[in-house]
Design a protein around this motif. Structure first.
Motif, PDB file in Angstrom:
ATOM      1  N   GLY A  82      -9.102  -0.922   1.634  1.00  0.00           N
ATOM      2  CA  GLY A  82      -8.156  -1.459   0.570  1.00  0.00           C
ATOM      3  C   GLY A  82      -8.474  -2.565   0.229  1.00  0.00           C
ATOM      4  N   ILE A  94       1.107  -1.107  -0.150  1.00  0.00           N
ATOM      5  CA  ILE A  94      -0.011   0.300  -0.574  1.00  0.00           C
ATOM      6  C   ILE A  94       0.857   0.964  -0.193  1.00  0.00           C
ATOM      7  CG2 ILE A  94      -1.862   1.648   1.503  1.00  0.00           C
ATOM      8  CD1 ILE A  94      -2.561  -1.411   0.052  1.00  0.00           C
ATOM      9  N   VAL A  97      -5.073   1.200  -4.086  1.00  0.00           N
ATOM     10  CA  VAL A  97      -4.435   2.829  -4.000  1.00  0.00           C
ATOM     11  C   VAL A  97      -4.988   3.921  -5.484  1.00  0.00           C
ATOM     12  CG1 VAL A  97      -2.608   4.148  -3.044  1.00  0.00           C
ATOM     13  CG2 VAL A  97      -3.087   1.882  -2.540  1.00  0.00           C
ATOM     14  N   MET A 153      -5.011   5.291   0.103  1.00  0.00           N
ATOM     15  CA  MET A 153      -5.675   3.752   0.070  1.00  0.00           C
ATOM     16  C   MET A 153      -7.329   4.144   0.430  1.00  0.00           C
ATOM     17  SD  MET A 153      -6.191   0.200   2.297  1.00  0.00           S
ATOM     18  CE  MET A 153      -7.210   1.202   3.908  1.00  0.00           C
TER      19      MET A 153
END
Length: 291
Positions: free
Chosen positions: A247, A226, A250, A243
């Motif tokens: 998630g 991430i 991103v 993000m």
């Protein structure tokens, strides 16, 4: 029907309710990345067809549940009912990505069935049905950017958002929203909020100042990719990167489609070597006009 994805431009968790759900403040916006749904009347039963291995084709599919709920309500309200339905989903929105694909599919089914039957349900009634399916489903019924509060079920259209183009990077990691919330340290979140509280009333969204997601540290700790993607997006010209939702997608925000496409080209090597999936999509900031 075209069912758009969404991104969270702001997400603060403000507390936990006795029923286990979390209170939040979130600025959400649909983006021009779509699942395509084809609904065909059938003699009886609900049938979901989708070639994606991670999308169920049984009654656990949210689109299936949406169709059943609409039909049960139509019968209860003495409206003409649909005897059966086949729902074919061409899945473009990645699964478990924080982009709301399942919720958007459910909203598309509700909207399509209501239109097909001559609008027997009011917008308020349709929103109530959507809320029974999930906190994000009413957002997709309403359309356009919105500020969500409560568990995400109280919506207020947000008009103070300018046009941006997003570059979405999905690292092909599916994340469980329930797992993220279970591992959220609400005490630390509240401490940080003392320093970074943003009131949306009458203010334009500022990318450099207001991109905040309380869930990001939880997911990023488990999946360091991430932070890697965020660094790359910023290095290639994004005004801000964050993000989305729980998630693992991103996004970077770019002032023009051209800049987003240039960053897309620059990140393609990572896409090939790390099995990432990239999408360029404009923010759909306005509520759609339905004839």
């Amino acid at each position: 029907m075209k069912a758009p994805a969404k991104i969270n431009l702001f997400l603060r968790v403000t507390g936990r309710r006795p029923d286990g759900f979390h209170e939040l403040v979130s600025l959400m916006c649909p983006v021009a990345l779509y699942d395509n749904l084809t609904l065909t009347p059938a003699k009886q039963g609900i049938h979901v067809i989708c070639g994606h291995p991670d999308v169920p084709e049984d009654a656990s599919n949210l689109a299936d549940r949406a169709a059943r709920l609409f039909m049960e309500t139509a019968i209860h309200e003495s409206f003409p009912s649909v005897s059966g339905l086949t729902i074919q989903i061409d899945k473009k929105i990645p699964v478990g990505a924080g982009l709301g694909g399942g919720s958007s599919d459910a909203a598309a089914v509700l909207t399509a069935l209501n239109r097909h039957r001559g609008y027997p349900l009011s917008t308020a009634a349709l929103m109530e049905l959507a809320g029974r399916l999930g906190a994000d489903v009413p957002f997709f019924i309403q359309g356009g950017a919105a500020l969500a509060t409560g568990i995400g079920d109280r919506l207020e259209p947000f008009s103070h958002l300018t046009s941006w183009t997003a570059l979405l990077v999905y690292p092909n990691v599916a994340v469980s929203t329930a797992w993220v919330y279970k591992n959220l340290n609400l005490r630390l979140t509240k401490d940080e909020k003392k320093l970074r509280k943003f009131h949306f009333k009458g203010r334009f969204f500022n990318v450099a100042e207001h991109l905040v997601n309380d869930l990001e540290p939880v997911t990023a700790k488990a999946f360091p990719v991430i932070e890697e993607i965020k660094r790359l997006l910023l290095a290639h010209g994004a005004a801000g990167a964050m993000m989305s939702g729980s998630g693992s997608t991103v996004f970077g925000l770019f002032e023009t489609p051209g800049r987003a496409k240039s960053a897309y080209s620059a990140l393609c090597d990572n896409q090939r070597s790390q099995n990432w999936t990239l999408y360029v999509a404009d923010l759909l900031i306005h509520r759609p006009v339905i004839a």
